[in-house]
Design a protein around this motif. Structure first.
Motif, PDB file in Angstrom:
ATOM      1  N   UNK A  86       1.161  -1.195   0.207  1.00 55.58           N
ATOM      2  CA  UNK A  86       0.155  -0.035  -0.287  1.00 55.58           C
ATOM      3  C   UNK A  86       0.801   1.401  -0.449  1.00 55.58           C
ATOM      4  N   UNK A  87       1.760   1.638   0.785  1.00 58.84           N
ATOM      5  CA  UNK A  87       2.862   2.189   0.803  1.00 58.84           C
ATOM      6  C   UNK A  87       3.704   2.166  -0.325  1.00 58.84           C
ATOM      7  N   UNK A  88       3.575   1.679  -0.759  1.00 57.55           N
ATOM      8  CA  UNK A  88       4.129   1.484  -2.361  1.00 57.55           C
ATOM      9  C   UNK A  88       3.734   1.942  -3.516  1.00 57.55           C
ATOM     10  N   UNK A  89       2.344   1.856  -3.477  1.00 60.97           N
ATOM     11  CA  UNK A  89       1.471   2.386  -4.499  1.00 60.97           C
ATOM     12  C   UNK A  89       1.217   3.942  -4.259  1.00 60.97           C
ATOM     13  N   UNK A  90       1.155   3.854  -2.917  1.00 54.22           N
ATOM     14  CA  UNK A  90       0.872   5.940  -2.841  1.00 54.22           C
ATOM     15  C   UNK A  90       2.116   6.543  -3.087  1.00 54.22           C
ATOM     16  N   UNK A  91       3.628   6.077  -3.329  1.00 56.62           N
ATOM     17  CA  UNK A  91       4.487   6.798  -3.267  1.00 56.62           C
ATOM     18  C   UNK A  91       4.731   6.432  -5.472  1.00 56.62           C
ATOM     19  N   UNK A  92       4.052   5.276  -5.762  1.00 58.48           N
ATOM     20  CA  UNK A  92       4.084   5.246  -6.989  1.00 58.48           C
ATOM     21  C   UNK A  92       3.035   6.112  -8.065  1.00 58.48           C
ATOM     22  N   UNK A  93       1.754   6.431  -7.483  1.00 63.59           N
ATOM     23  CA  UNK A  93       0.690   7.527  -7.394  1.00 63.59           C
ATOM     24  C   UNK A  93       0.931   8.515  -7.141  1.00 63.59           C
ATOM     25  N   UNK A  94       2.307   9.081  -6.966  1.00 58.53           N
ATOM     26  CA  UNK A  94       2.557  10.378  -6.651  1.00 58.53           C
ATOM     27  C   UNK A  94       1.840  11.208  -5.542  1.00 58.53           C
ATOM     28  N   UNK A  95       1.167  10.143  -3.996  1.00 62.04           N
ATOM     29  CA  UNK A  95       0.539  10.490  -3.270  1.00 62.04           C
ATOM     30  C   UNK A  95       1.401  10.121  -1.463  1.00 62.04           C
ATOM     31  N   UNK A  96       1.187  10.789  -0.216  1.00 62.12           N
ATOM     32  CA  UNK A  96       1.868  10.845   0.943  1.00 62.12           C
ATOM     33  C   UNK A  96       0.975  10.178   1.721  1.00 62.12           C
ATOM     34  N   UNK A  97       1.445   9.973   3.267  1.00 61.04           N
ATOM     35  CA  UNK A  97       1.190   9.805   3.922  1.00 61.04           C
ATOM     36  C   UNK A  97       0.348  10.842   4.633  1.00 61.04           C
ATOM     37  N   UNK A  98       0.214  12.411   4.351  1.00 62.76           N
ATOM     38  CA  UNK A  98      -0.577  13.239   4.425  1.00 62.76           C
ATOM     39  C   UNK A  98      -1.961  12.680   4.263  1.00 62.76           C
ATOM     40  N   UNK A  99      -2.430  12.911   3.806  1.00 64.50           N
ATOM     41  CA  UNK A  99      -4.223  11.865   3.185  1.00 64.50           C
ATOM     42  C   UNK A  99      -4.521  10.992   4.525  1.00 64.50           C
ATOM     43  N   UNK A 100      -2.806  10.247   5.429  1.00 63.99           N
ATOM     44  CA  UNK A 100      -3.654   9.258   6.078  1.00 63.99           C
ATOM     45  C   UNK A 100      -4.220   9.404   7.470  1.00 63.99           C
TER      46      UNK A 100
END
Length: 611
Positions: free
Chosen positions: A483-497
């Motif tokens: 899931x963290x890899x998907x966030x990074x690959x799609x240009x998103x961050x943990x700020x939305x969690x």
């Protein structure tokens, strides 16, 4: 003037007793108000308010009967991909969101405390010694903490039907999800009859005649099934009571243990670290034997933590998962430090590993519990019966969780297309009815308790569920990493969690590494069991889950012709199933909460971090 209408669809349990209010012109009251209503609807209209209440005309029996009807589900576009269809089905399941924060917290704190700790620790103490159980449980605890934190992060973002059982299908691979889901379902199918029989055996502590064994099996089966027929709220209230009793018992034992170690008991005098020196801290005369003993503790420790993942399943039915799930997940550290490690240190100080009473007649023989032995050895009367009652409650609690978790897993398997649609039947009260029926029916195997072959049957049932928790926890850690890899690959961050795991991706990697070591350690112990010669029967009784999971995994790959190892990170669906769909608003709320927290004192910030 207003008219409040409560019709059949709005009556409990369909719409939580809410009424619809309409505003009408008082000049039109001469027209027949009831013309658009059902014949059985009653109306009372005065100059200030008109209330039309249908609930009085529907009997309680009718409402109960109608609550078992299938809840309506949204139609899913057949043109969607399999992954998209699964994500929508699990996100839109008509479960009830009625679990409160106190339910979630007690499930997290005391839900996993059971016979694995109260009785299973006797086997661990006998084969590894007091230092061995502290090392074994301590290392296992670090993995559990990292796993639950990862699960908490995922469950807050995706509080979907089936919880973590659906994450593997979305973030790893459909075949991996198929194998891990069926493995988890089999675990609870095998656990329910095991726990019911264990409860009936526990009653033997009071010299109950064996001819009553099936009577107790029927009683315990009925109690567990009835609790789950009350829906998720019934499960939550029951677990709240069960967990409270278990937690209070463990706290009381730790306090009593400190008094006994210090010499405050009626017999035995000052104990201190006597048993760590004689017979010793480890079992065995050489390093190899001692290492094997410590390895044998890992699976026993893992068994005692079984159920720690339930917070991920309950998230789908929580009233406010964003608030209750993180708090429940954080309680795990206190359960580990205080309840597990505290009580294990006490029994290591109070009971020598050479005590012959540690060898019980069964895995739930209360007389073999080191908790009971510690109390009896130091001359305290009466309390052993209390401990036995708590063991009985703990066993029933696991049985209750078996129906809850197993039925939700079966429904999730159906929603993912792995089982026929009928298995996903969820009624108007949010109960996965067919799943409950399947698990409860399988629980009737417990009536073999009076048979002479019960030992063989349950040995293989234990083999089916033996390593299941390790597969489940490994899948959760891997899902979090992906899931963290998907966030990074799609240009998103943990700020939305809404909640970020304090252990992070490093913690999930550590948890996965520890689980691989546990599989290796269990393979070693299964192949070369402590105190006996290698045996094919002993090996498969300890390691049967592994080839079963492999068969499910490769069988699905061959049937579906699915040869990919992972779903590509950039192709993962990381939005369907979110409770908060406005990400910009969510980010703003998270930043505001952080700003408010930063203004508080350091003690309050630490409290929020750990609790």
């Amino acid at each position: 003037m207003s008219v409040s209408i409560a019709n059949e669809k709005d009556d409990p349990p369909y719409n939580n007793g809410k009424k619809e209010t309409y505003f009408i012109n008082s000049e039109t009251l001469h027209e027949p108000v009831q013309s658009s209503l059902t014949p059985t609807t009653t109306a009372s209209i005065d100059s200030n308010d008109a209330t039309i209440d249908h609930s009085k005309s529907v009997s309680r029996w009718t409402r109960i009967k109608d609550s078992f009807k299938r809840a309506e589900k949204e139609e899913v576009d057949p043109n969607l991909t399999e992954a998209e269809r699964i994500a929508i089905n699990t996100a839109k399941a008509p479960l009830k969101h009625t679990l409160k924060g106190r339910h979630m917290q007690m499930v997290a704190i005391g839900g996993a405390i059971g016979s694995g700790l109260f009785v299973g620790s006797s086997t661990a103490l006998r084969t590894a010694g007091p230092a061995g159980i502290v090392i074994g449980w301590g290392l296992t605890s670090t993995m559990i903490y990292c796993m639950v934190m990862a699960l908490g992060e995922l469950a807050v973002v995706f509080p979907v039907s089936g919880g973590f059982t659906t994450y593997a299908t979305r973030f790893i691979d459909e075949s991996f999800g198929f194998a891990s889901n069926f493995n988890y379902a089999l675990q609870w199918l095998a656990t329910l009859p095991l726990e019911i029989v264990s409860a009936s055996i526990t009653v033997n502590y009071w010299q109950t005649p064996e001819r009553y064994r099936d009577g107790f099996v029927a009683l315990f089966w009925l109690v567990i099934v009835i609790i789950n027929l009350f829906g998720v709220r019934g499960f939550g209230e029951a677990e709240f009571v069960f967990s409270t009793i278990k937690v209070l018992t463990v706290i009381g034992f730790i306090i009593l243990g400190i008094v006994l170690v210090a010499g405050g008991g009626p017999e035995g005098g000052f104990v201190g670290g006597r048993y760590w020196h004689n017979p010793g801290a480890f079992v065995g005369d050489n390093a190899g034997t001692q290492f094997k003993g410590v390895c044998s503790v890992f699976v026993t420790a893992a068994f005692s933590f079984a159920g720690s993942e339930l917070v991920g399943i309950t998230a789908a039915e929580a009233a406010n998962p964003r608030k209750s799930v993180p708090r429940a997940a954080k309680q795990v550290v206190w359960r580990i430090v205080l309840f597990y490690m505290g009580s294990l240190i006490m029994i290591g100080l109070l009971v020598p590993y050479t005590d012959p009473r540690l060898i019980g007649a069964s895995s739930v023989d209360a007389s073999a519990s080191p908790f009971v032995i510690a109390i009896v050895t130091h001359g305290i009367r009466g309390l052993p019966s209390v401990i036995n009652v708590v063991i009985l409650i703990a066993v029933l609690s696991v049985g209750n969780s078996a129906i809850f978790a197993g039925s939700r897993t079966i429904a999730a398997l159906s929603e993912q297309g792995f089982l026929p649609e009928i298995f996903g039947y969820i009624d108007r009260k949010g109960r996965p009815l067919v799943g409950i029926i399947v698990i409860s029916t399988f629980g009737l195997i417990a009536f073999i308790a009076a048979s002479k072959k019960q030992g063989e049957v349950f040995a293989w049932l234990m083999a089916l569920s033996g390593l299941s928790s390790l597969f489940t926890w490994g899948g959760i850690c891997l899902c979090h990493i992906r899931f963290r890899m998907a966030l990074k690959a799609q240009g998103r961050s943990t700020n939305e969690l809404p909640f970020v795991s304090p252990a992070g991706i490093i913690g999930s990697s550590w948890g996965l590494f520890m689980l691989l070591l546990m599989f290796i350690a269990q393979f070693y112990v299964a192949l070369f069991p402590p105190g006996s010669k290698p045996s094919a029967e002993v090996f498969f009784e300890s390691y049967l889950s592994f080839p079963i999971v492999l068969a499910f995994y490769f069988g699905h790959k061959i049937y579906k012709k699915n040869w990919k190892l992972f779903i590509k990170a950039e192709d993962m669906d990381i939005d369907t199933g979110r409770r908060e769909t406005d990400l910009e608003l969510l980010k703003q709320e998270i930043e505001e909460e952080k700003a408010i927290l930063a203004t508080k004192g350091w003690w309050y910030r630490q409290y929020q971090f750990w609790c």
